[in-house]
Design a protein around this motif. Sequence first.
Motif, PDB file in Angstrom:
ATOM      1  N   LEU A  38      -9.267  40.625 -24.908  1.00 56.11           N
ATOM      2  CA  LEU A  38      -8.527  40.308 -26.016  1.00 56.11           C
ATOM      3  C   LEU A  38      -9.153  38.596 -26.272  1.00 56.11           C
ATOM      4  CD1 LEU A  38      -4.833  41.021 -25.095  1.00 56.11           C
ATOM      5  CD2 LEU A  38      -6.361  41.691 -26.980  1.00 56.11           C
ATOM      6  N   ASN A  39      -9.591  37.959 -25.254  1.00 55.10           N
ATOM      7  CA  ASN A  39     -10.003  36.498 -25.716  1.00 55.10           C
ATOM      8  C   ASN A  39     -11.476  36.221 -25.839  1.00 55.10           C
ATOM      9  OD1 ASN A  39      -7.290  35.641 -25.512  1.00 55.10           O
ATOM     10  ND2 ASN A  39      -7.345  35.560 -23.308  1.00 55.10           N
ATOM     11  N   GLU A  40     -12.239  37.001 -24.802  1.00 55.82           N
ATOM     12  CA  GLU A  40     -13.693  36.719 -24.895  1.00 55.82           C
ATOM     13  C   GLU A  40     -14.600  37.855 -25.115  1.00 55.82           C
ATOM     14  OE1 GLU A  40     -14.426  33.737 -24.094  1.00 55.82           O
ATOM     15  OE2 GLU A  40     -12.604  32.903 -23.489  1.00 55.82           O
ATOM     16  N   GLN A  41     -14.841  37.791 -26.381  1.00 58.53           N
ATOM     17  CA  GLN A  41     -15.875  38.909 -26.952  1.00 58.53           C
ATOM     18  C   GLN A  41     -17.265  38.246 -27.247  1.00 58.53           C
ATOM     19  OE1 GLN A  41     -15.292  42.222 -27.009  1.00 58.53           O
ATOM     20  NE2 GLN A  41     -13.506  41.845 -25.988  1.00 58.53           N
ATOM     21  N   GLN A  42     -17.321  36.933 -27.468  1.00 56.45           N
ATOM     22  CA  GLN A  42     -18.509  36.099 -27.649  1.00 56.45           C
ATOM     23  C   GLN A  42     -18.684  35.175 -26.866  1.00 56.45           C
ATOM     24  OE1 GLN A  42     -18.605  35.753 -31.837  1.00 56.45           O
ATOM     25  NE2 GLN A  42     -19.487  37.574 -32.275  1.00 56.45           N
ATOM     26  N   LEU A  43     -19.919  34.974 -26.907  1.00 58.69           N
ATOM     27  CA  LEU A  43     -20.088  33.683 -25.969  1.00 58.69           C
ATOM     28  C   LEU A  43     -21.328  32.555 -26.667  1.00 58.69           C
ATOM     29  CD1 LEU A  43     -20.292  32.249 -23.175  1.00 58.69           C
ATOM     30  CD2 LEU A  43     -22.248  33.546 -22.665  1.00 58.69           C
ATOM     31  N   CYS A  71     -28.856  31.792 -20.500  1.00 59.02           N
ATOM     32  CA  CYS A  71     -28.790  33.082 -20.602  1.00 59.02           C
ATOM     33  C   CYS A  71     -30.026  33.769 -21.301  1.00 59.02           C
ATOM     34  CB  CYS A  71     -27.444  33.473 -21.407  1.00 59.02           C
ATOM     35  SG  CYS A  71     -27.513  33.256 -23.036  1.00 59.02           S
ATOM     36  N   MET A  72     -30.421  34.933 -21.086  1.00 56.64           N
ATOM     37  CA  MET A  72     -31.434  35.509 -21.805  1.00 56.64           C
ATOM     38  C   MET A  72     -30.711  36.849 -22.852  1.00 56.64           C
ATOM     39  SD  MET A  72     -34.118  34.332 -21.004  1.00 56.64           S
ATOM     40  CE  MET A  72     -35.519  35.461 -21.487  1.00 56.64           C
ATOM     41  N   VAL A  73     -31.125  36.703 -24.127  1.00 57.31           N
ATOM     42  CA  VAL A  73     -30.683  37.811 -24.894  1.00 57.31           C
ATOM     43  C   VAL A  73     -31.931  38.148 -25.922  1.00 57.31           C
ATOM     44  CG1 VAL A  73     -29.330  38.102 -27.032  1.00 57.31           C
ATOM     45  CG2 VAL A  73     -28.705  36.539 -25.232  1.00 57.31           C
ATOM     46  N   ARG A  74     -32.100  39.490 -25.497  1.00 55.54           N
ATOM     47  CA  ARG A  74     -33.485  39.997 -26.276  1.00 55.54           C
ATOM     48  C   ARG A  74     -34.601  39.296 -25.930  1.00 55.54           C
ATOM     49  NH1 ARG A  74     -29.901  39.466 -29.546  1.00 55.54           N
ATOM     50  NH2 ARG A  74     -28.658  41.019 -30.865  1.00 55.54           N
ATOM     51  N   GLY A  75     -34.949  38.770 -24.758  1.00 56.54           N
ATOM     52  CA  GLY A  75     -36.147  38.026 -24.639  1.00 56.54           C
ATOM     53  C   GLY A  75     -36.096  36.695 -24.873  1.00 56.54           C
ATOM     54  N   GLU A  76     -35.023  36.203 -25.298  1.00 53.53           N
ATOM     55  CA  GLU A  76     -35.020  34.721 -25.730  1.00 53.53           C
ATOM     56  C   GLU A  76     -34.074  33.982 -24.926  1.00 53.53           C
ATOM     57  OE1 GLU A  76     -36.596  33.384 -28.497  1.00 53.53           O
ATOM     58  OE2 GLU A  76     -37.477  35.126 -28.747  1.00 53.53           O
ATOM     59  N   LYS A  77     -34.440  32.695 -24.426  1.00 57.07           N
ATOM     60  CA  LYS A  77     -33.593  31.845 -23.423  1.00 57.07           C
ATOM     61  C   LYS A  77     -32.742  30.972 -24.421  1.00 57.07           C
ATOM     62  CE  LYS A  77     -34.685  28.926 -19.675  1.00 57.07           C
ATOM     63  NZ  LYS A  77     -35.741  28.028 -18.894  1.00 57.07           N
ATOM     64  N   TYR A  78     -31.501  30.753 -23.825  1.00 53.88           N
ATOM     65  CA  TYR A  78     -30.494  30.053 -24.573  1.00 53.88           C
ATOM     66  C   TYR A  78     -29.795  29.286 -23.484  1.00 53.88           C
ATOM     67  CZ  TYR A  78     -31.291  33.168 -28.670  1.00 53.88           C
ATOM     68  OH  TYR A  78     -31.878  33.646 -29.865  1.00 53.88           O
ATOM     69  N   ARG A  79     -29.354  28.233 -23.714  1.00 54.23           N
ATOM     70  CA  ARG A  79     -28.534  27.404 -22.909  1.00 54.23           C
ATOM     71  C   ARG A  79     -27.049  27.371 -23.164  1.00 54.23           C
ATOM     72  NH1 ARG A  79     -26.229  22.145 -22.106  1.00 54.23           N
ATOM     73  NH2 ARG A  79     -26.484  21.260 -20.167  1.00 54.23           N
ATOM     74  N   ILE A  80     -26.360  27.449 -22.049  1.00 53.62           N
ATOM     75  CA  ILE A  80     -24.604  27.820 -21.937  1.00 53.62           C
ATOM     76  C   ILE A  80     -24.151  26.452 -21.371  1.00 53.62           C
ATOM     77  CG2 ILE A  80     -23.009  29.258 -21.331  1.00 53.62           C
ATOM     78  CD1 ILE A  80     -24.896  31.540 -20.833  1.00 53.62           C
ATOM     79  N   ARG A  81     -23.252  25.952 -21.905  1.00 48.31           N
ATOM     80  CA  ARG A  81     -22.439  24.835 -21.556  1.00 48.31           C
ATOM     81  C   ARG A  81     -21.436  25.345 -20.444  1.00 48.31           C
ATOM     82  NH1 ARG A  81     -23.335  19.974 -23.928  1.00 48.31           N
ATOM     83  NH2 ARG A  81     -24.675  20.032 -25.712  1.00 48.31           N
TER      84      ARG A  81
END
Length: 147
Positions: A38-43, A71-81
């Motif tokens: 219910l609460n966390e479908q996206q990051l 995190c890695m999404v489709r080969g791309e690196k992203y920072r998470i807080r």
Amino acid sequence: MKVALIVDEKCQEASVLVNVPKRTLFFDHLMIKIRRLLNEQQLDVQREGELFSFEISDIDRVFTDNKNVFCMVRGEKYRIRKRIYELANLLPVDLFFQISQSEIVNRHFVEKFSLSKTGLYQVILKDGECTYASRRFMYKIKKEYFK
């Protein structure tokens, strides 16, 4: 277990109610899954100052690097807080498993597990990357996912 949908036009806010004869680990896990659903479908993530939002199921892996969480999404690196322990509690256990103190992988992104000559468990990912699982986490993975 019965599941029912009750439609009430007078209802102000939708709710989920679970009636159980006693509290068990199964029902605790069920409540956690319902809350996550219910609460966390996206990051929310960021890269080079830009903010992005991804479906949780699109994330391939989450890891720490130099005291930051990525995190890695489709080969791309992203920072998470968020911290890795927060993500371990947030990510759905039926889709992700933690392989070490510093890494969580999407189970659909794992090609195979392999025991190395040194006794470490190699985790071969679908993008060709190789990472390692600690014995403690590998024991938990075997116990929970490969029954």
